[in-house]
Scaffold this active site. Structure first.
Site, PDB file in Angstrom:
ATOM      1  N   HIS A 142       0.832  -1.207   0.000  1.00 14.79           N
ATOM      2  CA  HIS A 142       0.000   0.000   0.000  1.00 14.79           C
ATOM      3  C   HIS A 142       0.866   1.255   0.000  1.00 14.79           C
ATOM      4  CE1 HIS A 142      -3.016   2.789   2.161  1.00 14.79           C
ATOM      5  NE2 HIS A 142      -3.265   2.782   0.873  1.00 14.79           N
ATOM      6  N   GLU A 154       2.923   0.635   3.337  1.00 14.76           N
ATOM      7  CA  GLU A 154       2.443  -0.383   4.275  1.00 14.76           C
ATOM      8  C   GLU A 154       2.512  -1.744   3.589  1.00 14.76           C
ATOM      9  OE1 GLU A 154      -0.855   1.521   7.186  1.00 14.76           O
ATOM     10  OE2 GLU A 154      -1.490   1.347   5.118  1.00 14.76           O
ATOM     11  N   ASN A 192      -4.805   4.651   7.236  1.00 13.13           N
ATOM     12  CA  ASN A 192      -6.184   5.108   7.016  1.00 13.13           C
ATOM     13  C   ASN A 192      -7.101   4.803   8.197  1.00 13.13           C
ATOM     14  OD1 ASN A 192      -5.659   6.289   4.567  1.00 13.13           O
ATOM     15  ND2 ASN A 192      -6.091   4.443   3.394  1.00 13.13           N
TER      16      ASN A 192
HETATM   17  N1  LIG Z   1      -5.675   7.976  -4.379  1.00 12.77           N
HETATM   18  C1  LIG Z   1      -5.076   7.656  -3.247  1.00 12.77           C
HETATM   19  O1  LIG Z   1      -4.815   8.522  -2.397  1.00 12.77           O
HETATM   20  C2  LIG Z   1      -4.690   6.223  -3.002  1.00 12.77           C
HETATM   21  C3  LIG Z   1      -3.671   5.940  -2.047  1.00 12.77           C
HETATM   22  C4  LIG Z   1      -3.288   4.596  -1.847  1.00 12.77           C
HETATM   23  C5  LIG Z   1      -3.928   3.578  -2.536  1.00 12.77           C
HETATM   24  N2  LIG Z   1      -4.929   3.879  -3.435  1.00 12.77           N
HETATM   25  C6  LIG Z   1      -5.571   2.766  -4.156  1.00 12.77           C
HETATM   26  O2  LIG Z   1      -4.983   2.665  -5.446  1.00 12.77           O
HETATM   27  C7  LIG Z   1      -5.976   2.222  -6.384  1.00 12.77           C
HETATM   28  C8  LIG Z   1      -6.063   3.198  -7.550  1.00 12.77           C
HETATM   29  O3  LIG Z   1      -6.338   4.494  -7.092  1.00 12.77           O
HETATM   30  P1  LIG Z   1      -6.009   5.778  -7.991  1.00 12.77           P
HETATM   31  O4  LIG Z   1      -6.196   6.953  -7.092  1.00 12.77           O
HETATM   32  O5  LIG Z   1      -4.720   5.588  -8.715  1.00 12.77           O
HETATM   33  O6  LIG Z   1      -7.216   5.724  -9.062  1.00 12.77           O
HETATM   34  P2  LIG Z   1      -7.296   6.348 -10.534  1.00 12.77           P
HETATM   35  O7  LIG Z   1      -8.724   6.491 -10.830  1.00 12.77           O
HETATM   36  O8  LIG Z   1      -6.380   7.524 -10.664  1.00 12.77           O
HETATM   37  O9  LIG Z   1      -6.654   5.173 -11.470  1.00 12.77           O
HETATM   38  C9  LIG Z   1      -7.229   3.923 -11.670  1.00 12.77           C
HETATM   39  C10 LIG Z   1      -6.812   3.415 -13.051  1.00 12.77           C
HETATM   40  O10 LIG Z   1      -7.194   2.041 -13.189  1.00 12.77           O
HETATM   41  C11 LIG Z   1      -7.622   1.838 -14.511  1.00 12.77           C
HETATM   42  N3  LIG Z   1      -8.421   0.616 -14.578  1.00 12.77           N
HETATM   43  C12 LIG Z   1      -9.719   0.441 -14.215  1.00 12.77           C
HETATM   44  N4  LIG Z   1     -10.089  -0.839 -14.454  1.00 12.77           N
HETATM   45  C13 LIG Z   1      -8.996  -1.465 -14.958  1.00 12.77           C
HETATM   46  C14 LIG Z   1      -8.765  -2.789 -15.416  1.00 12.77           C
HETATM   47  N5  LIG Z   1      -9.722  -3.714 -15.390  1.00 12.77           N
HETATM   48  N6  LIG Z   1      -7.532  -3.116 -15.884  1.00 12.77           N
HETATM   49  C15 LIG Z   1      -6.551  -2.171 -15.931  1.00 12.77           C
HETATM   50  N7  LIG Z   1      -6.722  -0.894 -15.508  1.00 12.77           N
HETATM   51  C16 LIG Z   1      -7.931  -0.555 -15.037  1.00 12.77           C
HETATM   52  C17 LIG Z   1      -8.370   3.115 -14.873  1.00 12.77           C
HETATM   53  O11 LIG Z   1      -8.475   3.260 -16.292  1.00 12.77           O
HETATM   54  C18 LIG Z   1      -7.475   4.174 -14.219  1.00 12.77           C
HETATM   55  O12 LIG Z   1      -6.486   4.647 -15.119  1.00 12.77           O
HETATM   56  C19 LIG Z   1      -7.270   2.039  -5.580  1.00 12.77           C
HETATM   57  O13 LIG Z   1      -7.366   0.695  -5.170  1.00 12.77           O
HETATM   58  C20 LIG Z   1      -7.052   2.965  -4.391  1.00 12.77           C
HETATM   59  O14 LIG Z   1      -7.781   2.574  -3.243  1.00 12.77           O
HETATM   60  C21 LIG Z   1      -5.288   5.175  -3.692  1.00 12.77           C
END
Ligand SMILES: NC(=O)c1ccc[n+]([C@@H]2O[C@H](COP(=O)([O-])OP(=O)(O)OC[C@H]3O[C@@H](n4cnc5c(N)ncnc54)[C@H](O)[C@@H]3O)[C@@H](O)[C@H]2O)c1
Length: 293
Positions: A142, A154, A192
């Site tokens: 994470h 993490e 979180n």
């Molecule tokens: N934003 C934050 O602060 C944060 C911090 C830590 C972890 N996360 C986790 O990271 C993950 C992504 O978050 P993010 O903020 O980068 O989201 P985001 O919306 O910026 O990016 C997600 C990406 O995944 C792609 N996607 C969707 N379905 C897909 C598939 N089937 N195959 C391949 N790609 C696919 C989308 O097109 C998009 O580009 C989530 O699980 C989130 O909980 C987010």
């Protein structure tokens, strides 16, 4: 013996996937970046380029390091482009059914000895591992947002995660120059679990009229030395993400102390999701953010 990781696959080229590809390539790993959307792959690469350029201008990275890092990243529109990776990190949207489908398709093409990881913020690692053919080589890695700047990662073991997967993941994170905090697999892990109830409480403080947006953020910045106020931070994370993490805590721990503030629900229902939609606890459409309450 921990497996040797040389080639890293990243699924999802959004804010997290792009950031992970960036830091992994800069640390010398070969990276294959995948997304279902070709446009997202293109914009993800453009963001990596821009962020590396900023690091060059701040003298943290040389032009040569930047060129080499970019050269180490290849793009794959299909998951079979990740078949020979040693580690694949999934960073697609925070929806369990999407992640399960990805793992199902990935495991069908990925070499059996490879490690599979998820960057989920809140979903059970043990449950996601059960959707793969290799729960013992599945782990939560994470990262924090923005990945190139934040020092912590993490590591979350599922019930079946074996020692060599854990050790290889620890080594990988160390090579990225980041520190590890080990968390047990409980809702929202450590950061979180602590951060989101604080943000939710700040929203209750606003909801109950104890203070306005400016007073609450100033109070925590000047009174507790937080670099950002809790409402400003909520807008940065995304109010939809804040709500979904509170829901995971509320449902997963069945304790009313985690109930999401009705005002948070209202902002999400309005589509005021924070910076990404230009409006949340602040309105970002003008030259300067203006509190919305
Ligand atoms: N934003 C934050 O602060 C944060 C911090 C830590 C972890 N996360 C986790 O990271 C993950 C992504 O978050 P993010 O903020 O980068 O989201 P985001 O919306 O910026 O990016 C997600 C990406 O995944 C792609 N996607 C969707 N379905 C897909 C598939 N089937 N195959 C391949 N790609 C696919 C989308 O097109 C998009 O580009 C989530 O699980 C989130 O909980 C987010």
């Amino acid at each position: 013996m921990a497996a040797v990781i040389k080639k890293v696959g990243v699924i999802g080229a959004g804010q997290m996937g792009g950031g992970i590809a960036h830091v992994a390539a800069l640390a010398g790993f070969d990276v294959v970046l995948n997304d279902i959307s070709a446009d997202r792959l293109k914009s993800g690469m453009a963001t990596i380029n821009g962020n590396l350029a900023r690091q060059v201008s701040k003298k943290g990275v040389t032009e040569d390091d930047k060129a080499k890092a970019i050269g180490r990243i290849t793009l794959a529109e299909k998951l079979d482009g990740l078949a020979d990776c040693d580690l694949v990190i999934e960073t697609a949207v925070e929806k369990e059914e999407v992640k399960r489908k990805i793992f199902h398709e990935l495991c069908a093409v990925l070499k059996p000895e490879a490690i599979v990881a998820s960057d989920t913020s809140s979903i059970s690692i043990t449950r996601l591992a059960a959707a793969t053919d290799r729960p013992e080589r599945f782990i939560g890695i994470h990262f924090m947002n923005p990945v190139p700047l934040m020092e912590l990662v993490e590591l979350i073991r599922g019930i079946a995660t074996d020692d060599s997967t854990f050790e290889a993941s620890k080594e990988f994170v160390a090579k990225l120059g980041k520190q590890v905090a080990v968390s047990e697999d409980f809702p929202a892990f450590i950061v979180n679990r602590i951060l989101l109830p604080m943000i939710n409480e700040a929203i209750y403080t606003l909801y109950e009229g104890v203070g306005n947006v400016e007073a609450i953020d100033a109070a925590m910045k000047l009174g507790a030395h937080h670099p950002m106020g809790p409402l400003e931070l909520a807008d940065f994370i995304g109010l939809d993400t804040c709500l979904s993490i509170m829901q995971v805590l509320h449902e997963g721990l069945a304790d009313s102390k985690y109930r999401p503030c009705p005002l948070l629900v209202k902002y999400v229902e309005a589509g005021w999701l924070g910076r990404k939609t230009q409006r949340g606890f602040y309105d970002y459409r003008g030259a300067k953010p203006v509190p919305t309450r």
